[in-house]
Write a protein that holds these residues in place. Structure first.
Motif, PDB file in Angstrom:
ATOM      1  N   LEU A   1       2.190   1.767  -3.527  1.00  0.00           N
ATOM      2  CA  LEU A   1       1.136   2.239  -4.421  1.00  0.00           C
ATOM      3  C   LEU A   1       0.833   3.718  -4.179  1.00  0.00           C
ATOM      4  O   LEU A   1       0.647   4.482  -5.132  1.00  0.00           O
ATOM      5  N   GLN A   2       0.780   4.118  -2.934  1.00  0.00           N
ATOM      6  CA  GLN A   2       0.505   5.528  -2.624  1.00  0.00           C
ATOM      7  C   GLN A   2       1.629   6.434  -3.113  1.00  0.00           C
ATOM      8  O   GLN A   2       1.389   7.556  -3.536  1.00  0.00           O
TER       9      GLN A   2
ATOM     10  N   GLU B   1       0.835  -1.211   0.000  1.00  0.00           N
ATOM     11  CA  GLU B   1       0.000   0.000   0.000  1.00  0.00           C
ATOM     12  C   GLU B   1       0.869   1.260   0.000  1.00  0.00           C
ATOM     13  O   GLU B   1       0.572   2.232  -0.696  1.00  0.00           O
ATOM     14  N   ARG B   2       1.962   1.247   0.765  1.00  0.00           N
ATOM     15  CA  ARG B   2       2.861   2.397   0.808  1.00  0.00           C
ATOM     16  C   ARG B   2       3.462   2.656  -0.581  1.00  0.00           C
ATOM     17  O   ARG B   2       3.528   3.785  -1.046  1.00  0.00           O
TER      18      ARG B   2
ATOM     19  N   GLY C   1       0.856   7.331  -6.437  1.00  0.00           N
ATOM     20  CA  GLY C   1      -0.404   8.041  -6.594  1.00  0.00           C
ATOM     21  C   GLY C   1      -1.557   7.138  -6.993  1.00  0.00           C
ATOM     22  O   GLY C   1      -2.550   7.596  -7.552  1.00  0.00           O
TER      23      GLY C   1
END
Length: 106
Positions: A101-102, A98-99, A105
């Motif tokens: 992917l963030q 998740e980190r 963006g």
């Protein structure tokens, strides 16, 4: 795990073979690449099938003078993942993914 690629071809309307990017072929399991979609800038009826490292394109009616722009969407199973659909992940692996992917963006 699957990889996807888009291949754009400028051609005339006759049966032919179109090479697939060798890098895409290299990262996919042997014989796992398939054409999962295609479109054309003119109304023509065609079939497309992957044979090895090429797409075999067959037209219903061949017209060598008709210029076309074909777009193929390809899908292949990542090399080494043929029998793996979804692998279990730990909460820490999920959070790390998740980190990442963030950061992109997503």
């Amino acid at each position: 795990m699957r990889f996807h690629d888009v291949l754009v071809v400028e051609c005339t309307q006759h049966n032919q073979s179109v090479p697939i990017d060798p890098r895409f072929v290299e990262v996919c399991d042997r014989d796992s690449i398939e054409v999962i979609g295609h479109t054309c800038d003119k109304p023509v009826l065609l079939g497309a099938k992957v044979w090895g490292d090429e797409i075999s394109v067959t037209f219903d009616k061949q017209q060598r003078r008709k210029h076309l722009r074909l777009v193929f969407r390809l899908s292949g199973i990542r090399r080494g993942f043929a029998d793996i659909r979804f692998t279990p992940k730990t909460a820490q692996q999920f959070a790390e993914n998740e980190r990442k992917l963030q950061a992109f963006g997503v």
